[in-house]
Design an enzyme around this catalytic site. Structure first.
Site, PDB file in Angstrom:
ATOM      1  CG  ASN A 168      -0.453   0.006   2.505  1.00 36.30           C
ATOM      2  OD1 ASN A 168       0.688  -0.411   2.696  1.00 36.30           O
ATOM      3  ND2 ASN A 168      -1.221   0.469   3.471  1.00 36.30           N
ATOM      4  CD  GLU A 267       4.982  -0.021  12.877  1.00 33.93           C
ATOM      5  OE1 GLU A 267       3.771   0.274  12.947  1.00 33.93           O
ATOM      6  OE2 GLU A 267       5.835   0.466  13.625  1.00 33.93           O
ATOM      7  CB  CYS A 301      -2.124   0.475   8.556  1.00 35.77           C
ATOM      8  SG  CYS A 301      -0.816   1.724   8.568  1.00 35.77           S
ATOM      9  CD  GLU A 475       8.560   0.627  10.731  1.00 34.44           C
ATOM     10  OE1 GLU A 475       7.654   1.105  10.022  1.00 34.44           O
ATOM     11  OE2 GLU A 475       9.248  -0.344  10.376  1.00 34.44           O
TER      12      GLU A 475
HETATM   13  P1  NAD Z   1       0.144  -8.960   3.971  1.00 41.88           P
HETATM   14  O1  NAD Z   1       0.314  -9.306   5.406  1.00 41.88           O
HETATM   15  O2  NAD Z   1      -0.669  -9.855   3.132  1.00 41.88           O
HETATM   16  O3  NAD Z   1       1.576  -8.879   3.257  1.00 41.88           O
HETATM   17  C1  NAD Z   1       2.596  -8.030   3.736  1.00 41.88           C
HETATM   18  C2  NAD Z   1       3.934  -8.571   3.255  1.00 41.88           C
HETATM   19  O4  NAD Z   1       4.145  -9.848   3.837  1.00 41.88           O
HETATM   20  C3  NAD Z   1       4.023  -8.773   1.740  1.00 41.88           C
HETATM   21  O5  NAD Z   1       5.333  -8.487   1.316  1.00 41.88           O
HETATM   22  C4  NAD Z   1       3.737 -10.254   1.592  1.00 41.88           C
HETATM   23  O6  NAD Z   1       4.301 -10.817   0.433  1.00 41.88           O
HETATM   24  C5  NAD Z   1       4.432 -10.805   2.826  1.00 41.88           C
HETATM   25  N1  NAD Z   1       3.947 -12.098   3.292  1.00 41.88           N
HETATM   26  C6  NAD Z   1       2.713 -12.644   3.143  1.00 41.88           C
HETATM   27  N2  NAD Z   1       2.698 -13.872   3.732  1.00 41.88           N
HETATM   28  C7  NAD Z   1       3.925 -14.080   4.265  1.00 41.88           C
HETATM   29  C8  NAD Z   1       4.536 -15.137   5.006  1.00 41.88           C
HETATM   30  N3  NAD Z   1       3.861 -16.248   5.329  1.00 41.88           N
HETATM   31  N4  NAD Z   1       5.824 -15.008   5.373  1.00 41.88           N
HETATM   32  C9  NAD Z   1       6.524 -13.889   5.072  1.00 41.88           C
HETATM   33  N5  NAD Z   1       6.009 -12.853   4.380  1.00 41.88           N
HETATM   34  C10 NAD Z   1       4.723 -12.940   3.990  1.00 41.88           C
HETATM   35  O7  NAD Z   1      -0.387  -7.465   3.941  1.00 41.88           O
HETATM   36  P2  NAD Z   1      -0.738  -6.572   2.668  1.00 41.88           P
HETATM   37  O8  NAD Z   1      -2.042  -7.010   2.132  1.00 41.88           O
HETATM   38  O9  NAD Z   1       0.431  -6.514   1.749  1.00 41.88           O
HETATM   39  O10 NAD Z   1      -0.863  -5.132   3.340  1.00 41.88           O
HETATM   40  C11 NAD Z   1      -1.992  -4.686   3.974  1.00 41.88           C
HETATM   41  C12 NAD Z   1      -1.868  -4.861   5.470  1.00 41.88           C
HETATM   42  O11 NAD Z   1      -0.717  -4.192   5.952  1.00 41.88           O
HETATM   43  C13 NAD Z   1      -3.040  -4.257   6.206  1.00 41.88           C
HETATM   44  O12 NAD Z   1      -3.416  -5.119   7.254  1.00 41.88           O
HETATM   45  C14 NAD Z   1      -2.475  -2.953   6.755  1.00 41.88           C
HETATM   46  O13 NAD Z   1      -3.137  -2.442   7.868  1.00 41.88           O
HETATM   47  C15 NAD Z   1      -1.075  -3.371   7.067  1.00 41.88           C
HETATM   48  N6  NAD Z   1      -0.206  -2.200   7.137  1.00 41.88           N
HETATM   49  C16 NAD Z   1       0.249  -1.801   8.356  1.00 41.88           C
HETATM   50  C17 NAD Z   1       1.038  -0.671   8.464  1.00 41.88           C
HETATM   51  C18 NAD Z   1       1.555  -0.211   9.791  1.00 41.88           C
HETATM   52  O14 NAD Z   1       2.463   0.616   9.804  1.00 41.88           O
HETATM   53  N7  NAD Z   1       1.031  -0.691  10.905  1.00 41.88           N
HETATM   54  C19 NAD Z   1       1.382   0.042   7.313  1.00 41.88           C
HETATM   55  C20 NAD Z   1       0.911  -0.391   6.082  1.00 41.88           C
HETATM   56  C21 NAD Z   1       0.110  -1.530   6.005  1.00 41.88           C
END
Ligand code: NAD
Length: 495
Positions: A168, A267, A301, A475
Site C-alpha cells: 500500500n 507494524e 493502516c 518506526e
Molecule cells: P500482507 O500481510 O498480506 O503482506 C505483507 C507482506 O508480507 C508482503 O510483502 C507479503 O508478500 C508478505 N507475506 C505474506 N505472507 C507471508 C509469510 N507467510 N511469510 C513472510 N512474508 C509474507 O499485507 P498486505 O495485504 O500486503 O498489506 C496490507 C496490510 O498491511 C493491512 O493489514 C495494513 O493495515 C497493514 N499495514 C500496516 C502498516 C503499519 O504501519 N502498521 C502500514 C501499512 C500496512
C-alpha cells in the site's frame, strides 16, 4: 505506458523496465532468479500485466543473506558521518526524482498521482531524518550503586535484518525500515510485496547511486514468502525481522522468529475509530475525515475504519461527508485529475463489496456509492453508509477501501467503549473544540497514535506504531525507530 524520458531506470544498463525485466538485487548486482521463474506485475487501473520480476528461490534468499553478511563488518565500521552523508544523498536523489518515482508508484499500485507524490515526499524524509540520527547515537556512562565499578553502555547495530513490506506504500514502508537500519549500521534484505516490486527495485538502483555499498541493501521478490522467510530466519546470522503487513501474517512470522529468538518489530493492521463530538468544528471534522478516510483511497493502516458521530452533529456531518465523497473523481491513478484510484486487486474489491453488503444486510443506509462499477480495472466508488451496526463485519475488519461507515453515539463513555471494541490499536481520531475532553478521551482510547483535531499523523519525526494486535515496536521518532535496529551492550569496568 506514458513515462517521462528521464525515467530512473533508463540509466540502468542491465535493468530495463521498458523491456519488463527486472533483476533480483543481490550484492550490488541485478540477477534473474536461480530457476528463471518470474512474477507478473499488474496495473490495477486496467487489470493488464505491465512487467515481470524474478520469483526468488531459497538459494536466492540465502545468497542475499550471504551478501548482507559479507558487507556487514565494513558497513558497521563505516564512520557515522559517512553513513549519514550517504543517507542524505538518498534523500536528495529521491527528491530530485520524485515525479518519476510517483509515476511508478501510481502505475503499479494504482493510487492517484497526488497520493503517490505525497508518498515519495514522506518516504524520502526517512532518509533525511535518519541521516541526522546516524550521528547522534550515544551511549551511557555511570557509577554502579555499589560504587565498585563503572557502567558503560554502548549501542551496537543488531546485525543482519530481514525487512518485509506491504503494497500500500511501496516506497515509504521500505524507507521507514531501510533508513534507520542503515543509520544504525545494519545490512538488510528487503522483501517487498510482489504486487508492487518495481518501486523497491527502482529505489535499490538509487541507493547504489547514492553510495550505499554492494550487499548493504539487497532486494528480492518471491511468490513463496513463507518458506523463504523461514529459511532466512533460520540462518543464525539474521538477528532482526521488521515486518509491516496484516496482523494474520504478523502472528505467523512472530511464531517463526520465536523458533530462533530473532528480534521482531511488527507494524500490523488497524481499525481506526474517528470520533466526532457535538462541539467539533464541522468543516474541520469533514476535512479531517476526508484525509483520514481517503488518503490512498482508504488503503492505509491508519485509515478511519469506523466513524462515530455524536447525535447533535450527526446529520450535518453525514450530509457533508456524502457530498464530499460523491464529488471525488474516480479514475486511473496516472490520470492528472484522479482523486480516488483503483484498489490493488479484484480480491480487494470483492472483500469491500462483501463488507458493504453485510452492513446493509444489518440495517445500514447507503448515502452514496455502494456497488461495484462495470468498467475494467479494480475500482470501487467512494461510499458513505449511515446507521452502521456495531456488529457489522466492517466494524471489526479492515475495510481497506473508500467506504466510510457512520454510527451515531450519545455519550463520551459510549464513544470510548465503541472505539476500544476491537483487537486492533493502531490509530484513532478525535474531533472536539474542548481540549480537556480531547486529551481525556485520547488517554482512554487504546491506540498507539491519536489525531486530535487532525486527520493525518504520519511523521518521520514521531514514533509510529500500534498497541494490542496492531504491532510491537515503533518506526520513526527521535530514538524509537533507530533503537529497533540496535542492541545495548553493557560493559562493567573496574579502574
Ligand atoms: P500482507 O500481510 O498480506 O503482506 C505483507 C507482506 O508480507 C508482503 O510483502 C507479503 O508478500 C508478505 N507475506 C505474506 N505472507 C507471508 C509469510 N507467510 N511469510 C513472510 N512474508 C509474507 O499485507 P498486505 O495485504 O500486503 O498489506 C496490507 C496490510 O498491511 C493491512 O493489514 C495494513 O493495515 C497493514 N499495514 C500496516 C502498516 C503499519 O504501519 N502498521 C502500514 C501499512 C500496512
Amino acid at each position: 505506458m506514458n513515462l517521462p524520458p528521464n525515467a530512473l531506470w533508463i540509466d540502468q544498463d542491465d535493468y530495463d523496465v521498458r523491456g519488463f525485466s527486472h533483476g533480483l538485487y543481490i550484492d550490488g548486482r541485478w540477477r534473474p532468479s536461480s530457476d528463471g521463474r518470474v512474477i507478473g506485475v499488474v496495473d490495477p487501473s486496467s487489470g493488464s500485466v505491465i512487467a515481470a520480476v524474478p520469483d526468488a528461490t531459497l538459494d536466492d534468499a540465502l545468497a542475499a543473506v550471504d551478501a548482507a553478511a559479507k558487507a556487514a563488518t565494513a558497513w558497521r565500521e563505516t564512520a557515522p558521518r559517512k553513513r549519514s552523508e550517504i543517507l542524505r544523498r538518498c534523500f536528495e536523489l529521491m527528491v530530485e526524482r520524485s515525479e518519476t518515482l510517483a509515476m511508478l508508484i501510481s502505475l503499479e499500485n494504482g493510487k492517484a498521482l497526488r497520493d503517490a507524490r505525497g508518498e515519495v515526499a514522506y518516504a524520502a524524509e526517512f532518509f533525511r531524518w535518519n541521516a541526522e540520527e546516524a550521528v547522534r547515537i550515544t551511549g551511557e556512562f555511570g557509577t554502579a550503586p555499589s560504587g565498585t565499578n563503572r557502567i558503560v553502555v554502548d549501542y551496537e547495530p543488531i546485525g543482519i535484518c530481514v525487512l518485509i513490506t506491504p503494497w500500500n506504500f511501496p516506497a515509504a514502508m521500505a524507507t521507514r525500515k531501510i533508513a534507520p537500519a542503515l543509520a544504525a549500521g545494519c545490512t538488510v534484505i528487503l522483501k517487498p510485496a510482489s504486487e508492487t516490486p518495481l518501486t523497491a527495485y527502482a529505489l535499490a538502483a538509487l541507493y547504489s547511486e547514492a553510495g550505499v555499498p554492494a550487499g548493504v541493501v539487497n532486494v528480492l521478490t518471491t511468490t513463496s514468502p513463507g518458506p523463504l522467510t523461514s529459511a532466512m530466519l533460520a540462518d543464525p546470522r539474521v538477528r532482526k525481522l521488521s515486518f509491516t503487513g496484516s496482523t494474520g501474517v504478523g502472528r505467523t512470522l512472530l511464531g517463526e522468529a520465536a523458533k530462533h529468538v530473532v528480534s521482531c518489530s511488527m507494524e500490523l493492521g488497524g481499525n481506526a475509530p474517528f470520533v466526532v463530538f457535538d462541539d467539533a468544528d464541522l468543516d474541520a471534522a469533514l476535512d479531517g475525515a476526508m484525509i483520514a478516510k481517503m488518503r490512498n483511497a482508504g488503503e492505509a493502516c491508519t485509515a478511519a475504519n469506523r466513524i462515530y458521530v455524536q447525535s447533535g452533529i450527526h446529520d450535518a456531518f453525514a450530509d457533508g461527508l456524502r457530498e464530499r465523497m460523491a464529488a471525488l473523481k474516480v479514475g486511473p491513478g496516472m490520470s492528472a485529475d484522479t482523486e480516488c484510484g483503483p484498489m490493488i486487486t479484484r480480491k480487494a474489491v470483492d472483500k469491500i463489496d462483501r463488507l458493504v453488503k453485510d452492513a446493509v444486510g444489518r440495517g445500514a443506509k447507503v448515502l452514496c456509492g455502494g456497488s461495484i462499477p462495470e468498467e475494467e480495472g479494480f475500482f470501487y466508488p467512494p461510499t458513505v453508509l449511515s446507521q452502521v451496526s456495531p456488529d457489522a463485519d466492517m466494524a471489526h475488519e479492515e475495510i481497506f477501501g473508500p467506504v466510510a461507515p457512520i454510527t451515531r453515539f450519545e455519550t463520551e463513555a459510549e464513544a470510548i467503549m465503541h472505539a476500544n471494541n476491537t483487537e486492533y490499536g493502531l490509530a484513532a481520531y478525535i474531533y472536539t473544540r474542548d481540549v480537556g475532553r480531547g486529551l481525556r478521551v485520547a488517554s482512554r482510547i487504546e491506540a498507539g497514535m491519536i489525531g486530535l483535531n487532525r486527520g493525518l499523523m504520519s511523521d518521520p519525526a514521531a514514533p509510529f506504531g500500534g498497541v494490542k494486535q496492531s504491532g510491537l515496536g515503533r518506526e520513526g521518532g527521535q530514538h524509537h525507530g533507530i533503537a529497533e535496529f540496535m542492541e545495548a551492550k553493557y560493559i562493567a569496568v573496574t579502574f
